[in-house]
Design an enzyme around this catalytic site. Sequence first.
Site, PDB file in Angstrom:
ATOM      1  N   VAL A 168       0.840  -1.199   0.000  1.00  0.00           N
ATOM      2  CA  VAL A 168       0.000   0.000   0.000  1.00  0.00           C
ATOM      3  C   VAL A 168       0.875   1.250   0.000  1.00  0.00           C
ATOM      4  O   VAL A 168       0.569   2.237  -0.679  1.00  0.00           O
ATOM      5  CB  VAL A 168      -0.969  -0.003   1.194  1.00  0.00           C
ATOM      6  CG1 VAL A 168      -1.871   1.227   1.147  1.00  0.00           C
ATOM      7  CG2 VAL A 168      -1.814  -1.270   1.196  1.00  0.00           C
ATOM      8  N   ASP A 169       1.969   1.225   0.735  1.00  0.00           N
ATOM      9  CA  ASP A 169       2.915   2.349   0.701  1.00  0.00           C
ATOM     10  C   ASP A 169       3.463   2.557  -0.708  1.00  0.00           C
ATOM     11  O   ASP A 169       3.577   3.691  -1.189  1.00  0.00           O
ATOM     12  CB  ASP A 169       4.085   2.092   1.660  1.00  0.00           C
ATOM     13  CG  ASP A 169       3.775   2.505   3.093  1.00  0.00           C
ATOM     14  OD1 ASP A 169       2.933   3.390   3.285  1.00  0.00           O
ATOM     15  OD2 ASP A 169       4.388   1.941   4.009  1.00  0.00           O
ATOM     16  N   VAL A 170       3.814   1.461  -1.362  1.00  0.00           N
ATOM     17  CA  VAL A 170       4.379   1.560  -2.712  1.00  0.00           C
ATOM     18  C   VAL A 170       3.343   2.116  -3.687  1.00  0.00           C
ATOM     19  O   VAL A 170       3.635   3.015  -4.487  1.00  0.00           O
ATOM     20  CB  VAL A 170       4.883   0.177  -3.179  1.00  0.00           C
ATOM     21  CG1 VAL A 170       5.323   0.229  -4.641  1.00  0.00           C
ATOM     22  CG2 VAL A 170       6.041  -0.290  -2.302  1.00  0.00           C
TER      23      VAL A 170
END
Length: 369
Positions: A168-170
């Site tokens: 999700v960060d990526v």
Amino acid sequence: MTGALDGVVVADFSRVLAGPYATMLLADLGADVVKVERPGAGDDTRHWGPPYAVDGTATYFAGVNRNKQSLFLDLSSPEGMAEARELALRADVVVENFKPGTMDKLGLGYSALASENPGVIVCSISGFGSGEGASLPGYDLLVQAMGGLMSVTGPEAGHPTKVGVALVDVITGLHAVYGILAALRHRDATGQGQHVEVNLLSSLLSALVNQASAYVAGGVVPGILGNDHPSITPYGVYATADRPLVLAVGNDGQFRALCSVLDVDLAADQRFATNPARVAHRSELRVALEVALGTHGADHWYAGLTAAGVPCGPINDIEGAFSLATSLGLDPVVAVPGSPVLQVANPLRLSATPPTYRTAPPSMPGATP
């Protein structure tokens, strides 16, 4: 070599992953990224180890901070704030992932900066937005859980599982990059900057694509199917005589080719003749396929099925994945000038302004190379 973003100055007030990943991608394209870090501590990921690279750097930090220079500022001091403000005012782009409202309190929010620099672009990254969710902590694992990703990931119902990387960060970092590029295009046309906001939850909901659409457009709440696909089969992991093999059969023609290579008469069976029928009878189809696949090992089937145009492949570990990319001429690993730390290559291939690898991830003051 000229980069697509040469001359663009990025003031990077972000840390950990989503923001630093975004700013590294901008830096790869030529942007001048100045990373603001806390004196004596730096970015949290400097201390997230093991594993460590050969120079003692935490590999987590090394993976998302090349092509940057660091500026260590105490934002609680007048001197540090003055320097931070000077940087932000001369920047084309400011990226931050503080708790929503923090930059405004510091006098570094979009309104304050735009009053002196109308062309500035401020990209704010948060976990759950700047409204009602502003106080919620924006950690990838929490968003994987609360955003529904874990509910469709795992071996079986009752065992929700996170993805093996902070995906999700990526994804959010990638959304931040294209928002920034769109804002730069708008500024080139009008001279006007803008405030770009992106959050982990909204980014995940968008990235759930067909699973999210199943709910929004069809009223269906998807569940866990392990490695199977909700709408296509055979599309998953299947046992062979020695190790698992992935089949990704996307249409009836590929299914007929699969049956031909396996020498089984399944394509004429009404339970399996069409994709909707196969989905309805996925359990019976799995049994029949694994009986046939069990007569030979994965490498045998990979060779034969690939030659017949059937999408399939072995399940590689990370080393195997890099070996595959290398064998295909994709050059997945790059050496950074002046650094013993190897880097994962930027995946973009641009014919005129390709990514460049200019400097190693910045070291802490006083650190031993």
